[in-house]
Design a protein around this motif. Structure first.
Motif, PDB file in Angstrom:
ATOM      1  N   HIS A  62       0.866  -1.185   0.000  1.00 21.16           N
ATOM      2  CA  HIS A  62       0.000   0.000   0.000  1.00 21.16           C
ATOM      3  C   HIS A  62       0.901   1.233   0.000  1.00 21.16           C
ATOM      4  O   HIS A  62       1.949   1.223   0.631  1.00 21.16           O
ATOM      5  N   ASP A  63       0.489   2.281  -0.684  1.00 23.81           N
ATOM      6  CA  ASP A  63       1.294   3.505  -0.725  1.00 23.81           C
ATOM      7  C   ASP A  63       0.949   4.394   0.469  1.00 23.81           C
ATOM      8  O   ASP A  63       0.079   5.255   0.404  1.00 23.81           O
ATOM      9  N   PHE A  64       1.628   4.146   1.600  1.00 24.39           N
ATOM     10  CA  PHE A  64       1.344   4.887   2.819  1.00 24.39           C
ATOM     11  C   PHE A  64       1.815   6.339   2.742  1.00 24.39           C
ATOM     12  O   PHE A  64       1.323   7.173   3.493  1.00 24.39           O
ATOM     13  N   GLU A  65       2.737   6.647   1.842  1.00 27.85           N
ATOM     14  CA  GLU A  65       3.129   8.049   1.657  1.00 27.85           C
ATOM     15  C   GLU A  65       1.948   8.853   1.113  1.00 27.85           C
ATOM     16  O   GLU A  65       1.771  10.009   1.427  1.00 27.85           O
ATOM     17  N   ARG A  66       1.127   8.212   0.317  1.00 29.38           N
ATOM     18  CA  ARG A  66      -0.029   8.861  -0.303  1.00 29.38           C
ATOM     19  C   ARG A  66      -1.258   8.789   0.605  1.00 29.38           C
ATOM     20  O   ARG A  66      -2.042   9.720   0.682  1.00 29.38           O
ATOM     21  N   ASP A  67      -1.457   7.671   1.281  1.00 28.74           N
ATOM     22  CA  ASP A  67      -2.691   7.431   2.034  1.00 28.74           C
ATOM     23  C   ASP A  67      -2.374   6.656   3.305  1.00 28.74           C
ATOM     24  O   ASP A  67      -2.054   5.486   3.249  1.00 28.74           O
ATOM     25  N   PHE A  68      -2.451   7.319   4.451  1.00 27.71           N
ATOM     26  CA  PHE A  68      -2.099   6.669   5.716  1.00 27.71           C
ATOM     27  C   PHE A  68      -3.299   6.438   6.626  1.00 27.71           C
ATOM     28  O   PHE A  68      -3.234   5.632   7.528  1.00 27.71           O
ATOM     29  N   ASP A  69      -4.414   7.135   6.396  1.00 31.34           N
ATOM     30  CA  ASP A  69      -5.500   7.112   7.374  1.00 31.34           C
ATOM     31  C   ASP A  69      -6.812   6.502   6.894  1.00 31.34           C
ATOM     32  O   ASP A  69      -7.770   6.457   7.653  1.00 31.34           O
TER      33      ASP A  69
END
Length: 92
Positions: A62-69
């Protein structure tokens, strides 16, 4: 590993697999308890590095830099933990 260098484009899918077992027939201690063979998957920052990236830098599952929440991110955090810690109970 084959191939040693894999070139992929954005949007490509890569299938990888590995083998391991919770019941090593020879009774050898692998990376787990005596008689087991443990393997995990973590994202590292670059070739030659061995320390995994932080969850905030993670892009493998998952791209946590883009979407963390988002709800999707919360589910992906559990996948990251599962692959890193092999569902062991004592992970942080």
């Amino acid at each position: 590993f084959v191939p040693q260098d894999l070139e992929v484009n954005a949007g490509d899918l890569v299938h990888f697999q590995w083998g391991g077992s919770d019941a090593n027939a020879q009774g050898n201690a692998g990376n787990g308890r005596q008689g087991t063979d443990r393997s995990n998957i973590v994202q590292i920052p670059a070739r030659g590095k061995t320390k995994p990236v932080s969850i905030w830098e993670h892009t493998l599952f998952h791209d946590f830099e883009r979407d963390f929440d988002s709800d999707e991110a919360e589910a992906a955090k559990e996948i990251v933990k599962k692959f890193a810690f092999l569902n062991q109970q004592a992970y942080a």
